[in-house]
Motif scaffolding. Structure first.
Motif, PDB file in Angstrom:
ATOM      1  N   LYS A 130      13.458  -0.342   2.652  1.00 21.72           N
ATOM      2  CA  LYS A 130      14.601   0.451   3.104  1.00 21.72           C
ATOM      3  C   LYS A 130      15.310   1.101   1.922  1.00 21.72           C
ATOM      4  CE  LYS A 130      15.696  -1.973   7.433  1.00 21.72           C
ATOM      5  NZ  LYS A 130      16.684  -2.830   8.147  1.00 21.72           N
ATOM      6  N   MET A 131      15.482   0.333   0.863  1.00 22.61           N
ATOM      7  CA  MET A 131      16.162   0.865  -0.325  1.00 22.61           C
ATOM      8  C   MET A 131      15.273   1.836  -1.090  1.00 22.61           C
ATOM      9  SD  MET A 131      18.238  -2.443  -1.801  1.00 22.61           S
ATOM     10  CE  MET A 131      16.858  -3.587  -1.737  1.00 22.61           C
ATOM     11  N   LYS A 132      14.008   1.475  -1.282  1.00 26.25           N
ATOM     12  CA  LYS A 132      13.129   2.306  -2.092  1.00 26.25           C
ATOM     13  C   LYS A 132      12.795   3.626  -1.400  1.00 26.25           C
ATOM     14  CE  LYS A 132      13.285  -0.875  -5.042  1.00 26.25           C
ATOM     15  NZ  LYS A 132      14.237  -0.705  -6.165  1.00 26.25           N
ATOM     16  N   ASN A 133      12.527   3.561  -0.111  1.00 25.14           N
ATOM     17  CA  ASN A 133      12.210   4.791   0.608  1.00 25.14           C
ATOM     18  C   ASN A 133      13.409   5.738   0.655  1.00 25.14           C
ATOM     19  OD1 ASN A 133       9.546   4.185   1.120  1.00 25.14           O
ATOM     20  ND2 ASN A 133       9.920   3.321   3.146  1.00 25.14           N
ATOM     21  N   LEU A 134      14.601   5.177   0.781  1.00 25.04           N
ATOM     22  CA  LEU A 134      15.806   6.006   0.774  1.00 25.04           C
ATOM     23  C   LEU A 134      15.929   6.746  -0.557  1.00 25.04           C
ATOM     24  CD1 LEU A 134      18.370   6.746   2.410  1.00 25.04           C
ATOM     25  CD2 LEU A 134      19.521   4.844   1.246  1.00 25.04           C
ATOM     26  N   GLU A 135      15.685   6.019  -1.639  1.00 27.81           N
ATOM     27  CA  GLU A 135      15.763   6.623  -2.970  1.00 27.81           C
ATOM     28  C   GLU A 135      14.664   7.676  -3.154  1.00 27.81           C
ATOM     29  OE1 GLU A 135      16.047   5.231  -7.674  1.00 27.81           O
ATOM     30  OE2 GLU A 135      15.627   3.743  -6.108  1.00 27.81           O
ATOM     31  N   LEU A 136      13.442   7.344  -2.761  1.00 26.22           N
ATOM     32  CA  LEU A 136      12.338   8.289  -2.916  1.00 26.22           C
ATOM     33  C   LEU A 136      12.570   9.578  -2.139  1.00 26.22           C
ATOM     34  CD1 LEU A 136       9.304   5.833  -2.702  1.00 26.22           C
ATOM     35  CD2 LEU A 136       9.807   7.341  -4.641  1.00 26.22           C
ATOM     36  N   GLU A 137      13.031   9.444  -0.884  1.00 23.07           N
ATOM     37  CA  GLU A 137      13.184  10.614  -0.024  1.00 23.07           C
ATOM     38  C   GLU A 137      14.422  11.438  -0.360  1.00 23.07           C
ATOM     39  OE1 GLU A 137      11.588   9.997   4.276  1.00 23.07           O
ATOM     40  OE2 GLU A 137      12.584   8.107   3.718  1.00 23.07           O
ATOM     41  N   LYS A 138      15.560  10.760  -0.516  1.00 24.32           N
ATOM     42  CA  LYS A 138      16.828  11.466  -0.653  1.00 24.32           C
ATOM     43  C   LYS A 138      17.129  11.927  -2.077  1.00 24.32           C
ATOM     44  CE  LYS A 138      17.715  10.859   3.712  1.00 24.32           C
ATOM     45  NZ  LYS A 138      17.596  12.020   4.646  1.00 24.32           N
TER      46      LYS A 138
ATOM     47  N   TYR B  70      14.636  11.955  -4.827  1.00 25.25           N
ATOM     48  CA  TYR B  70      13.513  12.593  -5.524  1.00 25.25           C
ATOM     49  C   TYR B  70      12.634  13.457  -4.623  1.00 25.25           C
ATOM     50  CZ  TYR B  70      14.867   9.204  -9.065  1.00 25.25           C
ATOM     51  OH  TYR B  70      15.578   8.466  -9.984  1.00 25.25           O
ATOM     52  N   ASN B  71      12.932  13.487  -3.336  1.00 23.69           N
ATOM     53  CA  ASN B  71      12.162  14.307  -2.394  1.00 23.69           C
ATOM     54  C   ASN B  71      10.679  13.940  -2.411  1.00 23.69           C
ATOM     55  OD1 ASN B  71      11.911  16.276  -0.386  1.00 23.69           O
ATOM     56  ND2 ASN B  71      11.397  17.872  -1.879  1.00 23.69           N
ATOM     57  N   LYS B  72      10.412  12.630  -2.401  1.00 25.69           N
ATOM     58  CA  LYS B  72       9.054  12.103  -2.414  1.00 25.69           C
ATOM     59  C   LYS B  72       8.765  11.366  -1.103  1.00 25.69           C
ATOM     60  CE  LYS B  72       8.382  13.430  -6.685  1.00 25.69           C
ATOM     61  NZ  LYS B  72       7.467  14.540  -7.018  1.00 25.69           N
ATOM     62  N   PRO B  73       7.502  11.254  -0.711  1.00 22.96           N
ATOM     63  CA  PRO B  73       7.171  10.600   0.562  1.00 22.96           C
ATOM     64  C   PRO B  73       7.433   9.093   0.522  1.00 22.96           C
ATOM     65  CG  PRO B  73       5.177  11.151  -0.634  1.00 22.96           C
ATOM     66  CD  PRO B  73       6.299  11.799  -1.372  1.00 22.96           C
ATOM     67  N   PRO B  74       7.759   8.501   1.687  1.00 21.35           N
ATOM     68  CA  PRO B  74       8.034   7.069   1.754  1.00 21.35           C
ATOM     69  C   PRO B  74       6.755   6.246   1.906  1.00 21.35           C
ATOM     70  CG  PRO B  74       8.354   8.032   3.906  1.00 21.35           C
ATOM     71  CD  PRO B  74       7.979   9.170   2.982  1.00 21.35           C
ATOM     72  N   PHE B  75       6.899   4.926   1.855  1.00 18.85           N
ATOM     73  CA  PHE B  75       5.797   3.991   2.086  1.00 18.85           C
ATOM     74  C   PHE B  75       6.073   3.191   3.351  1.00 18.85           C
ATOM     75  CE2 PHE B  75       5.648   4.885  -2.429  1.00 18.85           C
ATOM     76  CZ  PHE B  75       4.293   5.031  -2.668  1.00 18.85           C
ATOM     77  N   THR B  76       4.989   2.760   3.986  1.00 22.96           N
ATOM     78  CA  THR B  76       5.137   1.973   5.211  1.00 22.96           C
ATOM     79  C   THR B  76       5.016   0.479   4.901  1.00 22.96           C
ATOM     80  OG1 THR B  76       2.767   1.955   5.739  1.00 22.96           O
ATOM     81  CG2 THR B  76       4.081   3.848   6.530  1.00 22.96           C
ATOM     82  N   LEU B  77       5.543  -0.317   5.814  1.00 25.82           N
ATOM     83  CA  LEU B  77       5.437  -1.770   5.684  1.00 25.82           C
ATOM     84  C   LEU B  77       3.970  -2.190   5.681  1.00 25.82           C
ATOM     85  CD1 LEU B  77       6.733  -4.605   5.651  1.00 25.82           C
ATOM     86  CD2 LEU B  77       6.752  -4.517   8.164  1.00 25.82           C
ATOM     87  N   GLU B  78       3.153  -1.551   6.511  1.00 25.83           N
ATOM     88  CA  GLU B  78       1.743  -1.917   6.615  1.00 25.83           C
ATOM     89  C   GLU B  78       1.009  -1.689   5.293  1.00 25.83           C
ATOM     90  OE1 GLU B  78       3.407  -0.044   8.825  1.00 25.83           O
ATOM     91  OE2 GLU B  78       3.532  -1.615  10.376  1.00 25.83           O
ATOM     92  N   GLU B  79       1.320  -0.583   4.616  1.00 29.89           N
ATOM     93  CA  GLU B  79       0.676  -0.300   3.330  1.00 29.89           C
ATOM     94  C   GLU B  79       0.921  -1.430   2.326  1.00 29.89           C
ATOM     95  OE1 GLU B  79       0.856   4.027   1.751  1.00 29.89           O
ATOM     96  OE2 GLU B  79       2.541   3.869   3.152  1.00 29.89           O
ATOM     97  N   ILE B  80       2.163  -1.855   2.241  1.00 34.41           N
ATOM     98  CA  ILE B  80       2.530  -2.869   1.253  1.00 34.41           C
ATOM     99  C   ILE B  80       1.976  -4.232   1.655  1.00 34.41           C
ATOM    100  CG2 ILE B  80       4.431  -3.942   0.003  1.00 34.41           C
ATOM    101  CD1 ILE B  80       4.040  -0.883  -0.451  1.00 34.41           C
ATOM    102  N   MET B  81       2.086  -4.559   2.931  1.00 34.71           N
ATOM    103  CA  MET B  81       1.602  -5.870   3.392  1.00 34.71           C
ATOM    104  C   MET B  81       0.093  -5.988   3.249  1.00 34.71           C
ATOM    105  SD  MET B  81       4.138  -7.786   4.076  1.00 34.71           S
ATOM    106  CE  MET B  81       3.203  -9.126   4.802  1.00 34.71           C
ATOM    107  N   ASP B  82      -0.630  -4.894   3.445  1.00 27.68           N
ATOM    108  CA  ASP B  82      -2.089  -4.922   3.261  1.00 27.68           C
ATOM    109  C   ASP B  82      -2.447  -5.316   1.829  1.00 27.68           C
ATOM    110  OD1 ASP B  82      -2.576  -4.267   5.869  1.00 27.68           O
ATOM    111  OD2 ASP B  82      -3.063  -2.154   5.488  1.00 27.68           O
ATOM    112  N   ILE B  83      -1.748  -4.729   0.869  1.00 25.38           N
ATOM    113  CA  ILE B  83      -2.007  -5.047  -0.547  1.00 25.38           C
ATOM    114  C   ILE B  83      -1.718  -6.520  -0.819  1.00 25.38           C
ATOM    115  CG2 ILE B  83      -1.139  -4.670  -2.905  1.00 25.38           C
ATOM    116  CD1 ILE B  83      -0.718  -1.717  -2.068  1.00 25.38           C
ATOM    117  N   LEU B  84      -0.610  -7.018  -0.305  1.00 22.41           N
ATOM    118  CA  LEU B  84      -0.219  -8.401  -0.563  1.00 22.41           C
ATOM    119  C   LEU B  84      -1.129  -9.396   0.164  1.00 22.41           C
ATOM    120  CD1 LEU B  84       3.658  -7.947  -0.410  1.00 22.41           C
ATOM    121  CD2 LEU B  84       2.225  -8.229  -2.440  1.00 22.41           C
TER     122      LEU B  84
END
Length: 422
Positions: free
Chosen positions: A165-173, A175-189
């Motif tokens: 929630k914090m990182k995606n807010l920072e990336l989008e608002k 730096y205008n960069k795309p967010p990450f999903t929970l599934e992407e991160i959980m798959d790696i872990l």
């Protein structure tokens, strides 16, 4: 109890990995204590080149155990790529490598933020974009994910959701960069848990128990003194403490365990990226050092800036780290120089100073002495007595100027090119 620490004394790239590999023969356990995949530690054995970003450099010794200490920030994907590559070489890395359950994990949003922040800056830091700084920031902000947390999936999901929630807010608002999903991160872990779960332990306890069993421990730093976030050329520094304090914090050991602090120093000086470099040579001699020394980053491939040995830099490193000896590397690169410069002090605003300043480095000028060089090739020399007199005189001069004994000399990339000083 026996614990030795090997520390880079300049701006990194001093040949630490080669020297760690050399000293590992006398150790039982090798521990990386800080940094992350921004390090590129190169070891050459029997003509084969290995580059380690996270795995300790002692892993090539098949009878030694290695530890990723709690002071690192760990990219789980990069680590497993290194481990699996070593396994294909016939090295049983999974059985001999332990990962601290307190190590913080670098995730894709850390790398994205690292690149976005560097892009945003008007004055570039020269980051490797490996997510190191943002992960250490999360550690301090208490929002990071540690290796020991990956075994409780429900709690892990909650922690990752909050972080996203914090990182995606920072990336989008911001730096205008795309967010990450929970599934992407959980798959790696999840993959990391399946592949590396058995390697994750309480390494602080393991190391203390090993000392009680009279095991010999060697602590391996990344980067170097002048890149330390507290003692280096801020803000052009790394995000951790490569110095002696970081060795203790990054392993859970204490000062009473340490009986030897080995400073690794290159016979000249290099730096990657931005930042002050008082003895940099931007002319033909600097180019020659770069070519002769193959000075291109193991991690980034960037050409390194090259210059002359800086005595005050080494003296400051010796003071802060409590160096008990110095291992001098890449002496062979200086072969063929008729005169070799050594910076023995500085002038700042017209006044001579005898210390390495922590600010206004752009205003200082090095004071040089010139020493006679040597013409003989030394890359096949295997003992100190066979070095030409010019090379021995150079080593003697550096030792006297810095005030710390130079005990080991390296004249090439291989194990056989390293020897004790007579």
């Amino acid at each position: 109890m026996s614990c030795s620490v090997a520390i880079g004394t300049q701006w990194g790239d001093e040949g630490k990995a080669k020297m760690i590999d050399y000293f590992t023969k006398d150790a039982d356990i090798v521990v990386r204590y800080q940094g992350g995949a921004n390090a590129g530690h190169t070891v050459v054995v029997n003509g084969k080149k290995y580059v380690f970003h996270l795995v300790p450099s002692g892993i090539l010794h098949k009878d030694k155990h290695c530890v990723v200490g709690n002071g690192l920030v760990l990219d789980p994907v990069q680590l497993m790529e290194e481990v699996e590559s070593l396994e294909l070489e016939g090295l049983d890395a999974k059985k001999r490598l332990f990962i601290s359950d307190a190590v913080h994990l670098i995730l894709p949003y850390h790398k994205a933020l690292d690149a976005a922040m560097e892009e945003f800056r008007s004055q570039k830091i020269g980051t490797t974009n490996r997510g190191i700084g943002p992960c250490y920031a999360d550690k301090c902000l208490r929002t990071g994910i540690r290796a020991g947390e990956i075994f409780d999936e429900n709690t892990l999901k909650e922690r990752v959701t909050i972080a996203l929630k914090m990182k995606n807010l920072e990336l989008e608002k911001v730096y205008n960069k795309p967010p990450f999903t929970l599934e992407e991160i959980m798959d790696i872990l999840t993959v990391f848990r399946k592949k590396a779960g058995k390697m994750i332990i309480n390494t602080q306890n393991y190391l203390h128990q090993s000392l009680k069993e009279n095991k010999k421990i060697l602590l391996e730093g990344a980067q170097g003194y002048a890149l330390d976030i507290d003692h280096g050329t801020y803000p052009y520094v790394t995000s951790s403490n490569p110095t002696i304090g970081g060795a203790l914090l990054g392993t859970g050991l204490n000062s009473f365990h340490v009986n030897e602090v080995i400073g690794i120093a290159k016979a000249y000086v290099t730096r990657v990226g931005e930042g002050p470099f008082p003895t940099e040579d931007t002319g033909s001699d600097g180019d020659r050092l770069r070519v002769n020394g193959k000075e291109f980053g193991s991690t980034t491939g960037r050409p390194r800036r090259c210059g002359w040995f800086d005595v005050e830099l080494l003296k400051q490193s010796a003071r802060i780290n409590g160096l008990t000896s110095i291992s001098l590397t890449k002496l062979d690169v200086l072969t063929g120089f008729g005169k070799i410069k050594v910076a023995v002090g500085y002038e700042k605003k017209g006044k001579k100073i005898d210390y390495f300043p922590s600010a206004e480095l752009g205003t200082i000028k090095p004071v040089y002495e010139e020493l006679d060089g040597w013409e003989e090739d030394i890359d096949r020399v295997m003992n100190y007595e066979d070095l030409p007199s010019g090379a021995r005189d150079y080593i003697d001069f550096l030792e006297k100027a810095v005030g710390v004994k130079i005990t080991v000399v390296s004249v090439g990339p291989g194990r056989e090119s390293t020897f004790l000083r007579g």
